[in-house]
Scaffold this motif. Structure first.
Motif, PDB file in Angstrom:
ATOM      1  N   ARG A 268     -33.214 -13.808   8.909  1.00  0.00           N
ATOM      2  CA  ARG A 268     -32.486 -14.670   9.844  1.00  0.00           C
ATOM      3  C   ARG A 268     -31.984 -15.935   9.152  1.00  0.00           C
ATOM      4  O   ARG A 268     -30.893 -16.409   9.431  1.00  0.00           O
ATOM      5  CB  ARG A 268     -33.376 -15.043  11.034  1.00  0.00           C
ATOM      6  CG  ARG A 268     -32.613 -15.881  12.060  1.00  0.00           C
ATOM      7  CD  ARG A 268     -33.362 -16.068  13.357  1.00  0.00           C
ATOM      8  NE  ARG A 268     -32.723 -17.038  14.216  1.00  0.00           N
ATOM      9  CZ  ARG A 268     -31.684 -16.793  15.013  1.00  0.00           C
ATOM     10  NH1 ARG A 268     -31.150 -15.594  15.036  1.00  0.00           N
ATOM     11  NH2 ARG A 268     -31.181 -17.739  15.771  1.00  0.00           N
ATOM     12  N   ALA A 269     -32.793 -16.451   8.236  1.00  0.00           N
ATOM     13  CA  ALA A 269     -32.356 -17.641   7.516  1.00  0.00           C
ATOM     14  C   ALA A 269     -31.090 -17.345   6.721  1.00  0.00           C
ATOM     15  O   ALA A 269     -30.161 -18.153   6.690  1.00  0.00           O
ATOM     16  CB  ALA A 269     -33.459 -18.117   6.586  1.00  0.00           C
ATOM     17  N   GLU A 270     -31.042 -16.153   6.110  1.00  0.00           N
ATOM     18  CA  GLU A 270     -29.840 -15.796   5.353  1.00  0.00           C
ATOM     19  C   GLU A 270     -28.627 -15.697   6.276  1.00  0.00           C
ATOM     20  O   GLU A 270     -27.530 -16.124   5.923  1.00  0.00           O
ATOM     21  CB  GLU A 270     -30.038 -14.456   4.631  1.00  0.00           C
ATOM     22  CG  GLU A 270     -31.099 -14.477   3.545  1.00  0.00           C
ATOM     23  CD  GLU A 270     -30.617 -15.109   2.242  1.00  0.00           C
ATOM     24  OE1 GLU A 270     -29.643 -15.887   2.285  1.00  0.00           O
ATOM     25  OE2 GLU A 270     -31.225 -14.834   1.194  1.00  0.00           O
ATOM     26  N   VAL A 271     -28.864 -15.133   7.463  1.00  0.00           N
ATOM     27  CA  VAL A 271     -27.759 -15.018   8.415  1.00  0.00           C
ATOM     28  C   VAL A 271     -27.252 -16.403   8.790  1.00  0.00           C
ATOM     29  O   VAL A 271     -26.040 -16.674   8.780  1.00  0.00           O
ATOM     30  CB  VAL A 271     -28.215 -14.238   9.664  1.00  0.00           C
ATOM     31  CG1 VAL A 271     -27.137 -14.269  10.734  1.00  0.00           C
ATOM     32  CG2 VAL A 271     -28.558 -12.807   9.297  1.00  0.00           C
ATOM     33  N   ILE A 272     -28.188 -17.311   9.069  1.00  0.00           N
ATOM     34  CA  ILE A 272     -27.773 -18.655   9.464  1.00  0.00           C
ATOM     35  C   ILE A 272     -27.076 -19.349   8.296  1.00  0.00           C
ATOM     36  O   ILE A 272     -26.078 -20.044   8.473  1.00  0.00           O
ATOM     37  CB  ILE A 272     -28.991 -19.467   9.947  1.00  0.00           C
ATOM     38  CG1 ILE A 272     -29.563 -18.828  11.208  1.00  0.00           C
ATOM     39  CG2 ILE A 272     -28.604 -20.902  10.219  1.00  0.00           C
ATOM     40  CD1 ILE A 272     -30.781 -19.512  11.758  1.00  0.00           C
ATOM     41  N   ARG A 273     -27.578 -19.114   7.099  1.00  0.00           N
ATOM     42  CA  ARG A 273     -26.943 -19.740   5.937  1.00  0.00           C
ATOM     43  C   ARG A 273     -25.489 -19.315   5.789  1.00  0.00           C
ATOM     44  O   ARG A 273     -24.610 -20.137   5.557  1.00  0.00           O
ATOM     45  CB  ARG A 273     -27.690 -19.344   4.665  1.00  0.00           C
ATOM     46  CG  ARG A 273     -28.973 -20.109   4.455  1.00  0.00           C
ATOM     47  CD  ARG A 273     -29.660 -19.607   3.224  1.00  0.00           C
ATOM     48  NE  ARG A 273     -30.816 -20.425   2.900  1.00  0.00           N
ATOM     49  CZ  ARG A 273     -31.468 -20.339   1.740  1.00  0.00           C
ATOM     50  NH1 ARG A 273     -31.071 -19.467   0.834  1.00  0.00           N
ATOM     51  NH2 ARG A 273     -32.492 -21.111   1.496  1.00  0.00           N
TER      52      ARG A 273
END
Ligand code: SF4
Lengths: 610, 232
Positions: free
Chosen positions: A316-321
């Motif tokens: 999810r962090a990668e998606v938000i990034r």
């Protein structure tokens, strides 16, 4: 470019093996733990560079920087990162070492013209003499400045301690202000016995003599009145900040041009080497201050690379990034198109349209990260906070109303409706305009070979027809699973760069549309997989991490000695290096086009001067 | 014009009453307040950006926050036509020379607004070797706006504070500002780029320091000396 004959071996380890065979005693593996690449003897550095460029296809010298290993071998080291463009892949790292007292290294400008400004920077900040450099003088500081400040034994006026946190900032310690302890009350430091009485400052005339402009303003008897030396900046409405250019003109035509910079040199790297690893994150915001999210991302992936398996970034962090990075790309391109039009003379109206759309994205940033511009949002191992459930605009009332919306709904509207609409609107209003076409087409030409040789990156490189985008050539984050095209245009003029930006915004929207379902699917999943301690230690070694920023390749070259602070913190700034071909691009153009060409490169001074 | 229309009631002299029914047409006022009223509502800032804060300054001038509401949208690139210098960003030693020169070139009355932490006191980059710890080390500042960067709302608040300050100034004898006195006020000496930035006003201190024949101590050295003296 692709028809170049490359040797059979193209993967990095066999290339290195072949090179070691070719230069038996001069090329050695860098065996220090955590380091990569080879150390090249200075005697055959130029030959080595020529071979890797011509025979092995490393035609793009992306980054050149110096490191002072005082106390760790007591030598200065110049580190080079060369890539194959456009095919991509990992860089070939090579290094050259020299003595601290008498630092001399052969210049690579004749092989890679893109090394020009970077070598001048290393000379300015480290005092390394590059033999054979055509114009070796200070670039960020001024002639006459005392010392080479990035050396580890250089002490600035407010020097307190080698690394942070400073003892004086601990709770219980006393807080004080540096100026109270300086005899002058200012952030200044003079050599022993210095007075103003018999001091003669370096004058502007001396400064100009060193410029390769070919106009002797002081006493050329053959001086014709139509030959002029014109100074543009550092206070100028169209230099995008405090940038300065010295232009030699024949009538209206540019004979030669030399950029003068450093007016915003605020010692990012020196401060960065005192900061803790986390402490640098907010400073990266202030590099390219229009794209803070992307800077955060590049720094985070570099440190994550050094941490190896110790941190893992949740999905999810990668998606938000990626969400943040692509929204930032749109804000940047909006801004740069708006201000390109400013430079062309359409004062502020197109920029107003662009800024209006940008505000929608900033509202989202503010709601999520807490700040409009300086987001300080990414962390080593994830992001700082998940998206908020609702976006409320209490401080910025819209028509005297507090706007209160569901975040996902807001994003949905933004990505599927508002952004594409504004991009189309700009396209419709600008792209076919006769004035824009006649001012931009065929102006500021940068052919593909030259763009590569000068280490240009980002839209500047792609506007010259080179399909090189780090998101594809050296993928990071979740870009491999996303669909998008690398936008190029063939002609390498202002108009093509403008078009590339427009196309890239559309591609960003395309990426964002793929991000939306992923955001919904991952709702509630963790967003941070790093260490939660106050400060982290990074294993000894080096890393070069880079990302495709809206302005080009933003790279961080970091060296750790295993402590809580970086030993070397270098920023490969796209705005800085993209300026290297500016002089060449402006030659033969009209003076009024100079600002337009500069505008089409899209620089930001926070990053240029650091 | 501020808020669209002229409100004569703002100008009324408190001690000289005008009948209520005439107040929207007639005002008895002093020359100072009339002059200041006009001046504070047509400030022309210098079109001049230094760093990150400049981006927020531009955003303030754009449609959403709309500086034009305050009569300040006419940003001039020439210092000769500007009344207000918004120092929007980090002041470096290399840049302070042109800034002082620009300030000297502005006609009086002139004002300076330090926007953001950097311009006010050095900000996050204060410790840097090429950074000036606040523009007020060289030129007088009228309003400081905190923030890194200040939001457009904060900048607007600072500009309103400047308007209030202008309204309080007096043309009268014993003028509250130098430019209403007699003769032109003095120029700020332009700093010199030497081994470090040199403020010409420091010539005397420099001479005194030179006698000690040591490089200027760093904060760490000064502190060490201090603790030695304390323990002795
Ligand atoms: S105060 Fe902050 S935002 Fe403003 S110029 Fe300084 S660093 Fe940039």
């Amino acid at each position: 470019m692709t028809d170049q004959v490359l040797p059979q071996v193209t993967d990095l380890p066999s290339t290195i093996a072949a090179l070691k065979e070719r230069f038996p005693n001069a090329v050695k593996d860098d065996t220090r733990s955590g380091y990569e690449g080879v150390i090249v003897d200075t005697a055959c550095l130029q030959e080595f560079a020529r071979v890797i460029r011509d025979e092995y296809g490393f035609n793009y010298l992306s980054s050149l920087t110096a490191v002072d290993y005082l106390g760790h071998g007591d030598h200065l080291e110049v580190v080079y990162h060369a890539f194959r463009v456009p095919s991509g892949g990992k860089p070939l790292v090579f290094k050259a070492q020299t003595d601290r007292q008498d630092a001399v290294i052969p210049s690579l400008v004749s092989i890679y013209p893109g090394a020009d400004f970077q070598e001048r920077e290393a000379y300015d900040l480290y005092g390394i003499h590059f033999t054979g450099h055509p114009n070796l003088k200070r670039i960020l500081l001024w002639e006459g400045f005392e010392g080479h400040p990035m050396r580890k034994d250089y002490r600035e006026a407010y020097y307190e301690q080698e690394t942070k946190p400073f003892d004086s900032r601990w709770p219980g310690g006393h807080v004080f202000r540096g100026e109270e302890y300086n005899p002058f009350g200012h952030n200044v430091r003079y050599p022993a016995g210095f007075t103003l009485d018999d001091y003669k400052p370096v004058t502007e005339a001396e400064f100009q003599q060193g410029m390769a402009l070919g106009v002797d303003i002081m006493g050329d008897p053959a001086f014709r009145t139509d030959r002029l030396l014109v100074n543009l900046g550092p206070h100028h409405p169209s230099t995008h900040g405090v940038f300065r250019m010295m232009v030699a003109l024949t009538g209206e035509t540019v004979e030669s041009l030399e950029p003068v910079m450093g007016y915003l040199h605020r010692n990012h790297e020196k401060i960065g080497e005192r900061n803790t690893w986390y402490g640098n994150m907010p400073f990266t915001d202030r590099l390219d201050y229009i794209c803070s999210m992307c800077n955060n991302l590049a720094y985070a992936i570099t440190v994550e690379q050094m941490m190896g398996g110790q941190v893992s970034v949740p999905y999810r962090a990668e998606v938000i990034r990626v969400l943040m990075a692509e929204l930032t790309r749109i804000t940047n391109h909006l801004w740069s198109i708006g201000f390109l039009l400013n430079d062309l003379g359409a004062f502020f109206t197109p920029a107003l349209y662009a800024i209006q759309t940008r505000e929608y994205i900033l509202d989202f940033f503010e709601a999520t990260a807490g700040a409009r511009m300086m987001c300080n949002y990414m962390r080593i191992g994830g992001v700082y906070k998940d998206l908020t459930a609702r976006i409320r605009s209490e401080a910025a009332l819209i028509n005297d109303r507090v706007r209160d919306m569901d975040t996902m709904e807001y994003l949905d509207k933004l990505i599927n409706d508002r952004l594409p609409r504004s991009i189309d609107e700009l396209d419709e209003l600008l792209s076919e305009s006769e004035i824009i076409k006649s001012r931009c087409i065929g102006v500021g030409l940068l052919p593909a070979e030259m763009a590569i040789a000068y280490s240009a990156s980002g839209p500047l490189l792609r506007g010259s027809g080179v399909p090189y985008d780090i998101r594809r050539a050296n993928p990071y984050s979740i870009y491999p699973e996303l669909e998008f095209d690398v936008c190029t245009r063939p002609n390498g003029d202002i108009y093509d760069r403008y078009c590339v930006r427009l196309d890239e915004m559309r591609q960003s929207v395309r990426i964002l549309k793929q991000i939306l379902p992923r955001l919904k699917d991952t709702q509630g999943q963790p967003i941070f997989g790093g260490k939660t301690s106050y400060s982290i230690k990074v294993p000894a070694g080096e890393a070069y991490g880079f990302a495709e920023n809206p302005k080009g390749e933003l790279g961080f070259y970091l060296v750790s000695t295993g402590g809580g602070n970086p030993w070397r913190y270098h920023v490969r700034a796209p705005s800085f290096i993209n300026l290297t071909p500016l002089g060449e691009m402006c030659k033969g153009q009209k003076v009024a086009d100079v600002v337009a060409i500069l505008g089409s490169i899209d620089i930001v001074l926070g990053e240029t001067d650091r | 014009m501020s808020n669209g229309e002229i409100n004569l009631r703002d100008l009324q002299h408190p001690d000289i009453p005008v009948p209520e029914e005439m107040q929207s047409n007639i005002a008895v006022t002093s020359l100072s307040s009339l002059y200041n009223w006009a001046r504070s509502r047509s400030i022309w800032p210098l079109l001049f950006g230094l760093a990150c804060c400049a981006i927020e300054m531009i955003a303030t001038a754009a449609s959403r926050f709309d500086l034009a509401r305050f009569g300040m949208e006419v940003m001039r690139a020439s210092p000769r036509q500007a009344d207000l210098m918004i120092v929007s960003g980090t002041v470096t030693k290399k840049m302070v020379v042109p800034i002082v020169r620009l300030y000297n070139q502005m006609p009086e009355p002139k004002y300076v607004l330090a926007m953001g932490a950097c311009a006010s006191g050095g900000g996050p980059f204060k410790e840097g070797y090429n950074v000036v710890s606040g523009i007020d080390k060289y030129i007088p500042v009228d309003v400081y706006v905190p923030g890194c960067p200040p939001t457009p709302q904060a900048l607007l608040y600072g500009l309103i504070a400047l308007q209030k300050k202008i309204e309080k100034q007096s043309l009268g004898v014993g003028a509250s500002v130098p430019w209403y006195g007699s003769g032109p006020s003095e120029e700020v000496p332009v700093p010199i780029l030497g081994p470090d930035i040199i403020d010409p006003r420091h010539a005397e201190v420099l001479r005194k320091e030179a006698k000690k024949n040591r490089p200027t101590p760093t904060v760490a050295e000064a502190l060490a000396e201090l603790t030695k003296a304390e323990s002795a």
